[in-house]
Motif scaffolding. Structure first.
Motif, PDB file in Angstrom:
ATOM      1  N   THR A 184       0.828  -1.204   0.000  1.00 43.00           N
ATOM      2  CA  THR A 184       0.000   0.000   0.000  1.00 43.00           C
ATOM      3  C   THR A 184       0.861   1.252   0.000  1.00 43.00           C
ATOM      4  N   LYS A 185       1.884   1.277   0.840  1.00 41.01           N
ATOM      5  CA  LYS A 185       2.757   2.451   0.896  1.00 41.01           C
ATOM      6  C   LYS A 185       3.490   2.648  -0.426  1.00 41.01           C
ATOM      7  N   ALA A 186       3.965   1.562  -1.036  1.00 41.12           N
ATOM      8  CA  ALA A 186       4.674   1.682  -2.308  1.00 41.12           C
ATOM      9  C   ALA A 186       3.762   2.235  -3.395  1.00 41.12           C
ATOM     10  N   ARG A 187       2.490   1.870  -3.360  1.00 39.87           N
ATOM     11  CA  ARG A 187       1.549   2.408  -4.359  1.00 39.87           C
ATOM     12  C   ARG A 187       1.432   3.928  -4.240  1.00 39.87           C
ATOM     13  N   VAL A 188       1.414   4.410  -2.997  1.00 46.02           N
ATOM     14  CA  VAL A 188       1.341   5.854  -2.778  1.00 46.02           C
ATOM     15  C   VAL A 188       2.630   6.519  -3.242  1.00 46.02           C
ATOM     16  N   ASP A 189       3.772   5.949  -2.871  1.00 47.85           N
ATOM     17  CA  ASP A 189       5.052   6.509  -3.310  1.00 47.85           C
ATOM     18  C   ASP A 189       5.188   6.462  -4.835  1.00 47.85           C
TER      19      ASP A 189
ATOM     20  N   GLU B  25      -9.707   7.897 -13.766  1.00 45.57           N
ATOM     21  CA  GLU B  25      -9.103   6.709 -13.170  1.00 45.57           C
ATOM     22  C   GLU B  25      -9.323   6.759 -11.662  1.00 45.57           C
ATOM     23  N   SER B  26      -9.538   5.599 -11.062  1.00 50.38           N
ATOM     24  CA  SER B  26      -9.772   5.555  -9.622  1.00 50.38           C
ATOM     25  C   SER B  26      -8.445   5.601  -8.874  1.00 50.38           C
ATOM     26  N   ALA B  27      -8.502   6.096  -7.648  1.00 51.50           N
ATOM     27  CA  ALA B  27      -7.320   6.156  -6.794  1.00 51.50           C
ATOM     28  C   ALA B  27      -7.787   6.217  -5.350  1.00 51.50           C
ATOM     29  N   SER B  28      -6.984   5.653  -4.457  1.00 49.96           N
ATOM     30  CA  SER B  28      -7.304   5.747  -3.035  1.00 49.96           C
ATOM     31  C   SER B  28      -7.102   7.181  -2.569  1.00 49.96           C
ATOM     32  N   ASN B  29      -7.624   7.478  -1.382  1.00 48.85           N
ATOM     33  CA  ASN B  29      -7.478   8.838  -0.843  1.00 48.85           C
ATOM     34  C   ASN B  29      -6.006   9.217  -0.680  1.00 48.85           C
ATOM     35  N   TYR B  30      -5.158   8.298  -0.245  1.00 43.35           N
ATOM     36  CA  TYR B  30      -3.738   8.603  -0.109  1.00 43.35           C
ATOM     37  C   TYR B  30      -3.089   8.835  -1.477  1.00 43.35           C
ATOM     38  N   GLU B  31      -3.475   8.051  -2.463  1.00 42.75           N
ATOM     39  CA  GLU B  31      -2.902   8.203  -3.801  1.00 42.75           C
ATOM     40  C   GLU B  31      -3.304   9.542  -4.432  1.00 42.75           C
ATOM     41  N   LEU B  32      -4.509  10.001  -4.134  1.00 40.52           N
ATOM     42  CA  LEU B  32      -4.938  11.302  -4.652  1.00 40.52           C
ATOM     43  C   LEU B  32      -4.044  12.419  -4.124  1.00 40.52           C
ATOM     44  N   ILE B  33      -3.768  12.400  -2.829  1.00 42.95           N
ATOM     45  CA  ILE B  33      -2.878  13.409  -2.260  1.00 42.95           C
ATOM     46  C   ILE B  33      -1.499  13.317  -2.909  1.00 42.95           C
ATOM     47  N   ALA B  34      -1.026  12.087  -3.119  1.00 46.18           N
ATOM     48  CA  ALA B  34       0.284  11.883  -3.739  1.00 46.18           C
ATOM     49  C   ALA B  34       0.313  12.458  -5.154  1.00 46.18           C
ATOM     50  N   CYS B  35      -0.761  12.247  -5.901  1.00 46.12           N
ATOM     51  CA  CYS B  35      -0.799  12.753  -7.281  1.00 46.12           C
ATOM     52  C   CYS B  35      -0.785  14.274  -7.314  1.00 46.12           C
ATOM     53  N   GLY B  36      -1.550  14.907  -6.430  1.00 36.94           N
ATOM     54  CA  GLY B  36      -1.543  16.358  -6.387  1.00 36.94           C
ATOM     55  C   GLY B  36      -0.192  16.909  -5.973  1.00 36.94           C
ATOM     56  N   THR B  37       0.448  16.247  -5.007  1.00 36.56           N
ATOM     57  CA  THR B  37       1.763  16.683  -4.559  1.00 36.56           C
ATOM     58  C   THR B  37       2.785  16.601  -5.687  1.00 36.56           C
TER      59      THR B  37
ATOM     60  N   LEU C 121     -12.796  15.459  -0.852  1.00 37.87           N
ATOM     61  CA  LEU C 121     -13.055  16.672  -1.635  1.00 37.87           C
ATOM     62  C   LEU C 121     -12.173  17.816  -1.141  1.00 37.87           C
ATOM     63  N   GLY C 122     -12.040  17.938   0.161  1.00 37.67           N
ATOM     64  CA  GLY C 122     -11.132  18.944   0.690  1.00 37.67           C
ATOM     65  C   GLY C 122      -9.690  18.676   0.310  1.00 37.67           C
ATOM     66  N   ASN C 123      -9.293  17.388   0.346  1.00 42.33           N
ATOM     67  CA  ASN C 123      -7.914  17.030   0.004  1.00 42.33           C
ATOM     68  C   ASN C 123      -7.571  17.369  -1.444  1.00 42.33           C
ATOM     69  N   VAL C 124      -8.471  17.041  -2.363  1.00 48.00           N
ATOM     70  CA  VAL C 124      -8.141  17.307  -3.770  1.00 48.00           C
ATOM     71  C   VAL C 124      -8.156  18.804  -4.056  1.00 48.00           C
ATOM     72  N   THR C 125      -9.041  19.547  -3.383  1.00 47.48           N
ATOM     73  CA  THR C 125      -9.028  21.000  -3.554  1.00 47.48           C
ATOM     74  C   THR C 125      -7.682  21.573  -3.125  1.00 47.48           C
ATOM     75  N   GLU C 126      -7.164  21.089  -2.014  1.00 48.22           N
ATOM     76  CA  GLU C 126      -5.894  21.591  -1.493  1.00 48.22           C
ATOM     77  C   GLU C 126      -4.701  21.100  -2.304  1.00 48.22           C
ATOM     78  N   HIS C 127      -4.594  19.805  -2.508  1.00 49.07           N
ATOM     79  CA  HIS C 127      -3.359  19.241  -3.046  1.00 49.07           C
ATOM     80  C   HIS C 127      -3.244  19.368  -4.563  1.00 49.07           C
ATOM     81  N   PHE C 128      -4.346  19.580  -5.270  1.00 50.54           N
ATOM     82  CA  PHE C 128      -4.267  19.822  -6.712  1.00 50.54           C
ATOM     83  C   PHE C 128      -4.260  21.314  -7.037  1.00 50.54           C
ATOM     84  N   PHE C 129      -4.272  22.152  -6.017  1.00 58.00           N
ATOM     85  CA  PHE C 129      -4.186  23.599  -6.255  1.00 58.00           C
ATOM     86  C   PHE C 129      -2.833  23.918  -6.895  1.00 58.00           C
TER      87      PHE C 129
END
Length: 823
Positions: free
Chosen positions: A689-694, A719-731, A765-773
């Motif tokens: 799971t951690k490697a998928r996020v990284d 494409e679907s992604a877990s909540n952690y993966e979404l933050i990773a993608c925005g970062t 929704l809050g996470n993607v608003t923040e991390h994809f800004f």
């Protein structure tokens, strides 16, 4: 765009409370029949004064509704509400529904561990997710006891708020029956179900247990003794302080996957994000963070669980107290006696930054008009600022009065709900006297006073936040830099200008131990003194005070990024506290370099300072580990990073484990030194799971168009992604220096964000608003677009709040650039 569900309004909650008393819930869940949905049969017994009301229900499909013996039409459920015409006296509602397993960290979250394919479920009913598990009157002040009956696959364990056991077993499933719980608010109801690895213990009559996914069971076993020891120490201290024993039976601590928060204090079954189980070597600071989190959630068993705020405008009665008590108890009775230093680095700026934003709010009485708005106030103000204010109040009152009032508060409102007024009444009965002035000054105002030294006048100037006349006094210490070290003295700042004797050329640190809530602004002489003296300063409190004041000054465009880098060059090579490195280095590499005159050169200088520390740090120490992490994040040398990946040129005592390998790969990817195919190969060799996020961070960080499109497809739901993966993608998407590839997504962000609620909800929704800004788009036009969207009528409240905060962050970066960047 409108949410599919209506958020509960405070006015509606008050009306429903006045109408109803809930007697009991009986909830039957079948988790074994399908992997996408589960059946939920809820029986609610309640009394009513008679009249119209509604039940909250967020179902995929409603099979049958029976109310007082009569069937109701399931189509009556609209936008998550079932209207009811209640009879005076006793009423019974039975709702048979099909609910969705969710994958956003709310409701019943179901995930598949990529390491072994096993399925895991946990419940997160906070803030308004309970109705997606069972029908309920979803507000904190309609408490009731719960009895759960859960059918699950036969190889699963099921743990809930009350003790339970397996009573029937078939070849494919098993039935678990749970005892009747204590009265709970709906947002506390949970269960943890799956083939979890479980470890048991006991302390002072309280059954204790821990659980994790099977694939990280080794990490749980390794740290079980530490976790149990801390839990026992904290229980003893809380029992001593409060004189009220933990009343919820078992105390289970479950480490669960893809958890949005740090942890959730569900009575009897606390849930934690499972990255808090360490599968690679970590710094001491990360262990302190876990310890304070454990103690924080234990404090909630009293502050929140025994006595619960009546409504979310008093959420500080939960979070500020748990933050204060968690830090205090960790420092007082566990091996992590430096917990206050940790929270100074890890939490102070979180709170101060939040308190300077346009979205700032009072600690208490935050104006939470509905549940959606309330969720946005679980921020650094409710945690860090509130904790500081309670620490001040404790210092003022002393333990006898402070805890005497708290105990009175618990005893008067045991298993009930209360307000700020109730608590302050208890303190006054305990001998605190009239606290109205303290309440008005500290809990019902916003912002932080600024303290600064006026050398010419020989005074400390106190400046309240803009637009606020309320005067706040501060009892602080100050540290004066001398030739032989630092001289510390007490200072009462009780006016707008407080006299102080500071010799010429002497550096001054204001409030180094962070005793009050204030913005300390260093003057130019002090900044120069910090740079000259920090390398020889061994006192961690002074070093913390220096960095806190410099970070506040940087946030307000009062210090040149080049000056911050010069301070880092003097500070990093002599640092012995890995907590300082863990907090300071991301600030340097993520914020300071981004707005520097030459970001690459600034990063290189930070890297060189980290390399100096690597040469000095003891082999195998956590300081060495933190220095290496900083050296990786600041490196511009792909060849050197690749050598480290291969195990060449590593400092003695340091080994490349899975965490460090992915850190290196992410940095190499950011610099364009690898490609998607190579990163995919790495994931195949480490399918965790951690490697998928990284991996998601690394792929999104690649400087090419395909990588940015890959990241964006997770934002827009293609494409679907877990909540952690979404933050990773925005970062990874918004890397500084990659504007050639990110430019198209500035426009797309503002065009598509208003519709993000159709794909994401709640926390996510809050996470993607923040991390994809588009935080790396340092253009006035980007800020204008953000401001225009904030003003758009009908914008989702979660989007608006997070967009306001991110626009403020961008505006402050632009202010630093305008002030200090030379053309």
């Amino acid at each position: 765009m409108d949410s599919p569900y209506r958020s509960l309004q405070l006015t509606e909650a008050r009306a429903r409370f006045d109408l109803l008393d809930v007697t009991a819930y009986d909830v039957v869940l079948d988790l074994a029949s399908d992997e996408k949905t589960f059946t939920s049969v809820t029986t609610i017994d309640f009394t009513s004064r008679g009249g119209e009301t509604f039940v909250d229900l967020k179902a995929r499909h409603v099979n049958r509704i029976t109310f007082n013996g009569h069937d109701l039409d399931p189509s009556l459920v609209v936008r998550g509400r079932l209207p009811l015409a209640t009879d005076p006296g006793e009423n019974r509602l039975v709702v048979d529904a099909v609910m969705p397993f969710r994958n956003d960290g709310e409701g019943l979250h179901r995930s598949i561990d990529p390491a072994d394919g096993r399925h895991y479920v946990y419940g997160m009913s906070f803030m308004d997710a309970a109705p997606s598990i069972f029908a309920c009157f979803d507000q904190p002040d309609l408490k009731a006891p719960y009895t759960l009956h859960v059918t699950a696959p036969s190889d699963w364990s099921v743990i809930g708020n009350a003790p339970g056991s397996k009573v029937e077993t078939s070849p494919t499933s098993a039935l678990w029956e749970f005892e009747r719980s204590q009265p709970l608010s709906t947002y506390f109801v949970t269960l943890v179900a799956g083939p979890y690895h479980v470890i048991h213990d006991e302390h002072a009559g309280v059954p204790l247990s821990l659980s994790s996914r099977q694939s990280i069971a080794t990490a749980l076993e390794t740290d079980a003794d530490e976790l149990f020891t801390m839990t026992k120490q904290c229980f003893d201290e809380f029992h001593r302080i409060f004189g009220i024993r933990y009343p919820f039976g078992n105390y289970h601590q479950a480490f669960v996957p893809e958890f949005n928060a740090g942890a959730m204090e569900n009575p009897g079954c606390v849930t934690f994000r499972d990255p808090l189980l360490f599968t690679s070597k970590v710094t001491r600071g990360e262990r302190v963070q876990r310890a304070t989190t454990v103690a924080h959630e234990m404090a909630h068993q009293w502050f929140g669980n025994i006595t619960t705020p009546k409504w979310w405008d008093d959420l500080w009665l939960n979070e500020s107290f748990a933050e204060y008590m968690g830090n205090r108890v960790t420092a007082d009775v566990t091996q992590y006696d430096d917990a206050w230093i940790h929270t100074g680095y890890a939490r102070r700026q979180w709170g101060l930054v939040a308190d300077q934003r346009p979205s700032t709010h009072p600690v208490a009485g935050n104006g939470a008009v509905d549940a959606t708005a309330a969720l946005q106030d679980f921020d650094g103000i409710s945690y860090a600022k509130g904790s500081t204010i309670l620490r001040q109040l404790n210092t003022r009152l002393g333990d006898d009065v402070f805890f005497g009032g708290v105990i009175d508060h618990f005893e008067r409102n045991r298993f009930g709900n209360a307000t700020m007024r109730d608590l302050f009444g208890s303190w006054e009965r305990a001998g605190a006297g009239d606290l109205s002035a303290f309440t008005d000054s500290w809990l019902l105002t916003t912002g932080a006073d600024t303290l600064s030294l006026d050398r010419d006048a020989g005074v400390i100037r106190r400046t309240p936040p803009a637009g606020q006349a309320q005067a706040r006094d501060h009892e602080i210490r100050v540290a004066l830099g001398t030739g032989s070290g630092w001289q510390v003295q007490e200072l009462s700042v009780d006016g707008d200008a407080t006299p102080i004797d500071v010799p010429d050329g002497t550096a001054l640190v204001l409030d180094p131990d962070l005793a009050t809530w204030v913005l300390p602004m260093p003057d130019e002489v002090s900044l120069a003194g910090f740079r000259d003296s920090i390398g020889s300063t061994s006192d961690p409190v002074i070093r913390l005070g220096i960095w806190n004041s410099v970070r506040s000054a940087f946030h307000n465009a009062q210090v040149d990024p080049a000056e911050v880098v010069r301070l880092a060059e003097q500070s990093l090579p002599s640092e012995t506290n890995d907590d300082a490195l863990r907090s300071t280095l991301p600030f340097l590499t993520g914020q300071v370099t981004a707005v520097s005159q030459d970001p690459s050169a600034a990063s290189g200088r930070i890297h060189a300072a980290c390399r100096q520390l690597l040469e000095r740090a003891p082999a195998g120490s956590t300081t060495q580990l933190a220095a290496f992490q900083g050296a990786v994040s600041s490196s511009n040398d792909v060849t050197g990073l690749r050598e480290w990946l291969a195990g060449a040129g590593l400092p003695a005592g340091l080994e490349i484990d899975a965490d460090l390998r992915w850190r290196l790969l992410i940095r190499v990817a950011t610099l364009g030194g690898t490609d998607r195919a190579a990163l995919d190969e790495e994931l195949l060799t480490d399918p965790t799971t951690k490697a998928r996020v990284d991996h998601a961070t690394a792929v999104s960080s690649l400087p090419d168009h395909a990588a940015k499109a890959w990241a964006w497809s997770r934002f827009d739901g293609t494409e679907s992604a877990s909540n952690y993966e979404l933050i990773a993608c925005g970062t990874g998407l918004w890397r500084s220096g990659q504007e050639e590839f990110t430019a198209p997504y500035v426009e797309r962000y503002f065009a598509e964000l208003p519709h993000a609620g159709t794909v994401h909800s709640g926390w996510v929704l809050g996470n993607v608003t923040e991390h994809f800004f588009p935080i790396s788009s340092l253009e006035d036009a980007t800020l204008s677009r953000a401001s225009d969207l904030v003003d758009r009528p009908g914008l989702d409240l979660t989007i608006r709040r997070n967009l306001i905060d991110m626009a403020d962050a961008l505006e402050r970066r632009l202010a630093v650039r305008r002030t200090f960047t030379r053309s």
